[in-house]
Structures are given as C-alpha cells and as structure tokens.
Write an enzyme that holds these catalytic residues in place. Sequence first.
Site, short mmCIF file in Angstrom:
data_model
loop_
_atom_site.label_atom_id
_atom_site.label_comp_id
_atom_site.label_asym_id
_atom_site.label_seq_id
_atom_site.Cartn_x
_atom_site.Cartn_y
_atom_site.Cartn_z
N ASN A 106 10.91 -17.80 9.83
CA ASN A 106 10.59 -17.09 11.06
C ASN A 106 9.40 -17.72 11.77
O ASN A 106 8.50 -18.26 11.13
CB ASN A 106 10.29 -15.62 10.76
N HIS A 123 9.80 -23.35 10.09
CA HIS A 123 10.27 -23.62 11.45
C HIS A 123 9.17 -23.51 12.50
O HIS A 123 9.45 -23.37 13.68
CB HIS A 123 11.45 -22.68 11.79
N CYS A 152 -0.15 -28.70 29.71
CA CYS A 152 -1.27 -28.98 28.82
C CYS A 152 -2.61 -28.85 29.55
O CYS A 152 -2.79 -29.46 30.60
CB CYS A 152 -1.10 -30.40 28.27
N CYS A 155 -4.16 -32.71 29.58
CA CYS A 155 -3.62 -33.84 30.34
C CYS A 155 -2.59 -33.46 31.39
O CYS A 155 -2.10 -34.30 32.12
CB CYS A 155 -3.04 -34.87 29.37
N THR A 193 17.91 -13.53 4.92
CA THR A 193 18.37 -14.79 5.51
C THR A 193 19.85 -14.98 5.24
O THR A 193 20.34 -14.65 4.15
CB THR A 193 17.55 -16.01 5.01
N SER A 194 20.56 -15.50 6.24
CA SER A 194 21.99 -15.75 6.06
C SER A 194 22.20 -16.95 5.14
O SER A 194 23.31 -17.20 4.68
CB SER A 194 22.68 -15.98 7.41
N GLU A 220 24.02 -7.60 3.66
CA GLU A 220 25.33 -8.25 3.55
C GLU A 220 25.30 -9.32 2.46
O GLU A 220 24.25 -9.90 2.21
CB GLU A 220 25.68 -8.98 4.86
P1 OAD Z 1 20.09 -15.19 10.46
O1 OAD Z 1 20.09 -14.48 11.78
O2 OAD Z 1 21.03 -16.32 10.26
O3 OAD Z 1 20.37 -14.15 9.31
C1 OAD Z 1 19.73 -12.91 9.28
C2 OAD Z 1 20.09 -12.24 7.98
O4 OAD Z 1 19.35 -11.04 7.91
C3 OAD Z 1 21.58 -11.86 7.83
O5 OAD Z 1 22.04 -12.32 6.58
C4 OAD Z 1 21.56 -10.34 7.90
O6 OAD Z 1 22.56 -9.75 7.06
C5 OAD Z 1 20.17 -10.04 7.35
N1 OAD Z 1 19.60 -8.75 7.75
C6 OAD Z 1 19.87 -7.99 8.84
N2 OAD Z 1 19.12 -6.87 8.83
C7 OAD Z 1 18.36 -6.91 7.71
C8 OAD Z 1 17.38 -6.04 7.14
N3 OAD Z 1 17.01 -4.90 7.73
N4 OAD Z 1 16.83 -6.40 5.96
C9 OAD Z 1 17.18 -7.57 5.34
N5 OAD Z 1 18.09 -8.42 5.85
C10 OAD Z 1 18.67 -8.10 7.02
O7 OAD Z 1 18.58 -15.62 10.22
P2 OAD Z 1 18.01 -16.79 9.32
O8 OAD Z 1 18.74 -16.88 8.05
O9 OAD Z 1 16.55 -16.59 9.31
O10 OAD Z 1 16.35 -21.76 12.89
O11 OAD Z 1 18.34 -18.03 10.20
C11 OAD Z 1 17.86 -19.25 9.78
C12 OAD Z 1 17.57 -20.11 10.96
O12 OAD Z 1 18.72 -20.17 11.79
C13 OAD Z 1 16.52 -19.60 11.91
O13 OAD Z 1 15.22 -19.81 11.45
C14 OAD Z 1 16.80 -20.41 13.13
C15 OAD Z 1 18.32 -20.40 13.16
O14 OAD Z 1 18.91 -21.59 13.43
C16 OAD Z 1 15.81 -22.44 13.91
O15 OAD Z 1 15.60 -21.94 15.00
C17 OAD Z 1 15.47 -23.84 13.57
#
Ligand code: OAD
Length: 251
Positions: A106, A123, A152, A155, A193-194, A220
């Site tokens: 995050n 990130h 900036c 510059c 995290t997904s 999930e």
């Molecule tokens: P995602 O949006 O891919 O996944 C969010 C996850 O949170 C899912 O698996 C949901 O089931 C879960 N979720 C939802 N509500 C929740 C809750 N109350 N408690 C716990 N879990 C819950 O987010 P990230 O895995 O963080 O990268 O995504 C990874 C990266 O994908 C991000 O950092 C971003 C994106 O590309 C960049 O921007 C480089």
Amino acid sequence: MIYERITEELKERFREAWAVAVLTGAGVSVESGVPTFRGGGSAPVWKGLPVEKIATLEMLRTDPVTFWQWYAYRREVIEEAEPNPAHRAIAAWERHFERLTVITQNVDGLHQRAGSRNVLELHGSLWRVRCMRCGLKSEDRRVPLPEIPPHCPACGGLLRPDVVLFGEAVPEDIFSQAVAATATCDLFLVVGTSAVVYPAAALPVLAKQNRALVIEVNPEATPVTEIADVTLLGRAGEILPLLSPPENGTG
Ligand code: OAD
C-alpha cells in the site's frame, strides 16, 4: 487449512512467535474507506480508463493532467481515511514480538499513522514526490494540490508520485530487505492481498519454504490459501485484534 474461527492453539502459536513479518495489501485499508484494486467484483476505472492504463509512465508523459487528477483524488480519499483496528493491531504487535516487519504493497501511509515504525513500502508512498527532471525527492502532503500537474520547487520539472507505477520494478533495496525479513521470520502473516502481483506474491512462498507458520487473513480465498498453514476467512479489522497477544506482553 481454512478456519472459520481462531482456536486457542493458533493464538498460542501466534503469541510464541519471535520474528514476525506481515505482508499487507489493499484489503487492510478497506475498513478505513480506501478502495481495493481487485476483489469484491470491483474493477477500478477513472474517467472510463482502467487504473492499469492511468497509473503508468506513459500516461504521465502523454496526459499529465489526467494522471495527476487520479493521484490527487487518491490523496484526497486517503487523507480523510483513518487507520482501522487492523493497522492498530499490527502497530501494537511491535511491542510484543522481538522483531516485527511490515511489508506493505500500500502507498497510503496508514500503517505508519497507526504507529508502525518498521515498514517496508514495496510500492512507494503517495506522500512523496520525485522530480522527473532533477530527481529531487521530497515529502508532499498538500491536499488539494495547488496545481495539477505539480512542478518541482527546485527546477520547475514535472513531478511524479514516488510510487511504483504499472510496468515499473519494485525498488531493489526495499525488496531485498523484505526478502531478508521473510526468509528469517518464524511467523508470516498475509493480510488483505489478492497475492497475484509479483514480486510481493513470491514472499509467502519463500516464508513457507523457510518453515515459517503462514497465516492468511482475507474474506476470500487467494492463491496463498493453497500454501498457507491457516487461512482465516474474514475482515482484517475484525480478525487481527482477536489474534493480538495481551498488552502486558507476557502472553
Ligand atoms: P487487491 O485489490 O488486488 O486485493 C485486495 C484483497 O483484499 C482481495 O484479496 C480482497 O479479498 C481483500 N479484502 C477485501 N476486503 C478486506 C478486508 N476487510 N480485510 C482483509 N482483506 C480484504 O490489492 P493488492 O493485493 O494490495 O500495485 O494489490 C497488489 C497491487 O496491485 C497493488 O499494490 C497495486 C496493484 O497493481 C501497484 O500499483 C504497483
């Protein structure tokens, strides 16, 4: 193994851990009102453009106004958000465990606002900017931004948020610290995290290979569910406080 509830045995194993690493994703901030990227059927789109198109270097170069409108909007949402019980539980764990490392995907800064000190931002951060011309990096908490796109102060070059954009690599030094914390922990938590975006998605596997107990918290099932020792299906803000050891730290 998927658990519907937290057993006494699990609480004990949690309490007795020595070195802990916590990998978090967008789900840990959901209960603070910050939307996720995936899951729950949501497909983030801004002005008809999918986020994977907006949050890119190409968009910053060709349409810096749209690019920065999206980031200005995210900064507004996140500035209003408060850390939730999940962020606060993780911050409190620093007092209990010998070592606790938060590895987050995050960019919202909510772990630090909750009091976590040892945070690896894979990130980057929405609250830092970097000049595209002179490379100057600075903290920038202005909401709203006085101009879009911002420039900036040193510059006059175009600024970019100091975050990892789609298609960019995670900073090597931060990732190697995350690998070190993962490979040497005895408890690895994967929260919200997904687990489909690399290289962060490789960390739970590494933890498992190094014999850490892997606990996942997510409403999930995800690819991590297959390798986790325990998956607690539910919301981070509800489950993490239940795992918390007693505050006196004696367990
Ligand atoms: P995602 O949006 O891919 O996944 C969010 C996850 O949170 C899912 O698996 C949901 O089931 C879960 N979720 C939802 N509500 C929740 C809750 N109350 N408690 C716990 N879990 C819950 O987010 P990230 O895995 O963080 O990268 O995504 C990874 C990266 O994908 C991000 O950092 C971003 C994106 O590309 C960049 O921007 C480089």
